[in-house]
Design a protein around this motif. Structure first.
Motif, PDB file in Angstrom:
ATOM      1  N   GLY A   1      23.597  48.513  26.414  1.00  0.00           N
ATOM      2  CA  GLY A   1      23.661  47.087  26.740  1.00  0.00           C
ATOM      3  C   GLY A   1      23.758  46.838  28.228  1.00  0.00           C
ATOM      4  O   GLY A   1      23.132  45.907  28.760  1.00  0.00           O
ATOM      5  N   LEU A   2      24.519  47.667  28.911  1.00  0.00           N
ATOM      6  CA  LEU A   2      24.632  47.535  30.365  1.00  0.00           C
ATOM      7  C   LEU A   2      23.275  47.770  31.019  1.00  0.00           C
ATOM      8  O   LEU A   2      22.840  46.999  31.882  1.00  0.00           O
TER       9      LEU A   2
ATOM     10  N   ALA B   1      22.601  39.016  18.936  1.00  0.00           N
ATOM     11  CA  ALA B   1      22.147  38.844  20.319  1.00  0.00           C
ATOM     12  C   ALA B   1      21.236  39.995  20.740  1.00  0.00           C
ATOM     13  O   ALA B   1      20.268  39.780  21.482  1.00  0.00           O
ATOM     14  N   ALA B   2      21.522  41.198  20.292  1.00  0.00           N
ATOM     15  CA  ALA B   2      20.645  42.340  20.610  1.00  0.00           C
ATOM     16  C   ALA B   2      19.250  42.102  20.038  1.00  0.00           C
ATOM     17  O   ALA B   2      18.236  42.332  20.711  1.00  0.00           O
TER      18      ALA B   2
ATOM     19  N   ALA C   1      23.124  40.589  27.981  1.00  0.00           N
ATOM     20  CA  ALA C   1      24.465  40.547  28.580  1.00  0.00           C
ATOM     21  C   ALA C   1      25.471  39.922  27.617  1.00  0.00           C
ATOM     22  O   ALA C   1      26.625  40.370  27.526  1.00  0.00           O
ATOM     23  N   LEU C   2      25.046  38.898  26.878  1.00  0.00           N
ATOM     24  CA  LEU C   2      25.910  38.303  25.848  1.00  0.00           C
ATOM     25  C   LEU C   2      26.235  39.342  24.777  1.00  0.00           C
ATOM     26  O   LEU C   2      27.393  39.477  24.360  1.00  0.00           O
ATOM     27  N   ALA C   3      25.208  40.074  24.336  1.00  0.00           N
ATOM     28  CA  ALA C   3      25.434  41.122  23.333  1.00  0.00           C
ATOM     29  C   ALA C   3      26.379  42.185  23.877  1.00  0.00           C
ATOM     30  O   ALA C   3      27.267  42.669  23.164  1.00  0.00           O
ATOM     31  N   LEU C   4      26.199  42.555  25.135  1.00  0.00           N
ATOM     32  CA  LEU C   4      27.090  43.529  25.775  1.00  0.00           C
ATOM     33  C   LEU C   4      28.531  43.019  25.790  1.00  0.00           C
ATOM     34  O   LEU C   4      29.465  43.772  25.476  1.00  0.00           O
ATOM     35  N   ALA C   5      28.724  41.754  26.120  1.00  0.00           N
ATOM     36  CA  ALA C   5      30.072  41.175  26.122  1.00  0.00           C
ATOM     37  C   ALA C   5      30.681  41.224  24.723  1.00  0.00           C
ATOM     38  O   ALA C   5      31.884  41.509  24.563  1.00  0.00           O
TER      39      ALA C   5
ATOM     40  N   LEU D   1      16.237  51.922  25.453  1.00  0.00           N
ATOM     41  CA  LEU D   1      17.606  51.390  25.455  1.00  0.00           C
ATOM     42  C   LEU D   1      17.763  50.309  24.391  1.00  0.00           C
ATOM     43  O   LEU D   1      18.794  50.237  23.714  1.00  0.00           O
ATOM     44  N   ALA D   2      16.752  49.471  24.261  1.00  0.00           N
ATOM     45  CA  ALA D   2      16.814  48.401  23.260  1.00  0.00           C
ATOM     46  C   ALA D   2      16.881  48.974  21.849  1.00  0.00           C
ATOM     47  O   ALA D   2      17.635  48.472  21.004  1.00  0.00           O
TER      48      ALA D   2
END
Length: 154
Positions: free
Chosen positions: A66-67, A144-145, A83-87, A6-7
């Motif tokens: 990201g989720l 962030a990722a 989670a920041l990257a997802l946002a 996923l990463a």
């Protein structure tokens, strides 16, 4: 193993989003800003199919990855940064759908009506501002990722 896959997908997708939007911001927006009304409308419409459906698909994959990472990444700090990257990816999607895509539809409608209304230059400026905002979100998401990966696996 799943978190690492996923990463990889997340970094790749956020990198594509950031890279494409930086290119648009630094090359396409300045080129479009100097064009007269009719030429601007035609070029803008011609560019759109090159980004759609690719960019929305990349954004959706990034959202899903990201989720997953927000829950599956090793360590609380990595989860928080993912989670920041997802946002931030969600910010790209929201700005795109609520601003840029809606304006693109208006521009497309001008071709059907064969008339570009007055105030078109204001729409062009609003489109550019929205693009700048989603570019900032994309760059934040990519950074962030990368940070989440570093926290999870360094």
């Amino acid at each position: 193993m799943l978190a690492a896959a996923l990463a990889t997908a997340f970094v790749l997708c956020t990198g594509v989003l950031a890279g494409a939007l930086i290119a648009v911001e630094n090359a396409i927006v300045p080129m479009l800003s100097g064009l007269p009304r009719q030429t601007w409308s035609e070029v803008h419409r011609a560019l759109d199919p090159g980004f759609d459906p690719l960019m929305p698909t990349v954004n959706k994959v990034a959202l899903a990855a990201g989720l997953g990472l927000s829950f599956l990444a090793p360590g609380a700090a990595a989860k928080a940064v993912f989670a920041l990257a997802l946002a931030a990816v969600a910010g790209v999607a929201l700005v795109s759908e609520l601003r840029n895509v809606r304006m693109n539809r208006r521009i497309d409608a001008w071709a059907e009506a064969r008339e570009i209304p007055g105030g078109w230059d204001l729409l062009r400026a609003r489109w550019a501002r929205a693009n700048r905002l989603r570019t900032a979100f994309a760059v934040l998401a990519f950074g962030a990722a990368l940070g989440g990966c570093w926290l999870a696996w360094a």
